[in-house]
Write an enzyme that holds these catalytic residues in place. Structure first.
Site, PDB file in Angstrom:
ATOM      1  N   VAL A  10       0.869  -1.173   0.000  1.00 25.83           N
ATOM      2  CA  VAL A  10       0.000   0.000   0.000  1.00 25.83           C
ATOM      3  C   VAL A  10       0.905   1.221   0.000  1.00 25.83           C
ATOM      4  O   VAL A  10       1.987   1.218   0.571  1.00 25.83           O
ATOM      5  CB  VAL A  10      -0.984   0.022   1.195  1.00 25.83           C
ATOM      6  CG1 VAL A  10      -2.040  -1.057   1.032  1.00 25.83           C
ATOM      7  CG2 VAL A  10      -0.274  -0.139   2.519  1.00 25.83           C
ATOM      8  N   SER A  11       0.447   2.268  -0.681  1.00 35.52           N
ATOM      9  CA  SER A  11       1.283   3.444  -0.899  1.00 35.52           C
ATOM     10  C   SER A  11       1.488   4.314   0.335  1.00 35.52           C
ATOM     11  O   SER A  11       2.501   4.988   0.462  1.00 35.52           O
ATOM     12  CB  SER A  11       0.692   4.302  -2.016  1.00 35.52           C
ATOM     13  OG  SER A  11       0.596   3.535  -3.182  1.00 35.52           O
TER      14      SER A  11
END
Length: 185
Positions: A10-11
């Site tokens: 996930v960023s």
């Protein structure tokens, strides 16, 4: 014995990777590595490095999408190629063309890799042709030298007096490699 291993990313730290992890486990992953807040353009993401270290020949790496492991097409091709060389298969849950576990997937990967290499070779060829053309017209690429004729004369005198490249560079406020290059010419 082959193993199915998942990788999720996930960023941002605020995002929740649970849905990715659930999809990977549903696809058979016995172990899932998850990076939080790491850019896909970084090759040194902690869990990605751990995942790559964990994978063995015959294992299958399952990902939700290619953008989870690579931030550019070049990086993706390099990663898939590295996995292939190590005997690790790769399967994307959302991109059917990225599935080296099947003959069709391996063939499609091969075609994609050929076109990616063609693109790299074409860019390199165009660059070299452009540089050759510029040289033919008397233009030289790169930054202008910091070593002016006055600095070169000063450097020669300092060198003759026994000073090191580093001391000369400091005295002239330039890099030691610039001094060494100028004095070697």
């Amino acid at each position: 014995m082959s193993n199915i291993v998942g990788y999720a990313r996930v960023s941002t730290r605020d995002q929740n990777p649970d849905s990715q992890e659930a999809e990977l486990r549903a696809a058979g992953a016995s172990r899932v590595f998850v990076d939080h807040g790491e850019s896909s353009r970084m090759a040194t993401r902690p869990q990605w490095v751990a995942c790559m270290d964990y994978l063995r020949p015959g294992d299958t790496l399952v990902i939700r999408a290619l953008d989870r492991i690579a931030g550019s097409e070049k990086m993706a091709i390099e990663i898939i190629h590295e996995l292939d060389e190590r005997g690790v298969l790769i399967k994307s849950l959302t991109e059917p063309a990225i599935d080296t576990t099947t003959p069709m997937g391996r063939a499609l990967y091969g075609i994609v890799a050929v076109f990616a290499q063609l693109r790299v070779d074409t860019i390199r060829e165009n660059t070299m042709r452009g540089l050759a053309h510029a040289r033919a017209e008397g233009r030289v690429g790169g930054r202008p030298t910091v070593m002016t004729p006055e600095r070169i004369e000063a450097a020669k005198k300092l060198r003759a007096a026994g000073h090191s490249y580093a001391k000369i560079a400091k005295a002239l406020s330039v890099g030691a490699s610039s001094v060494a290059r100028a004095l070697s010419d």
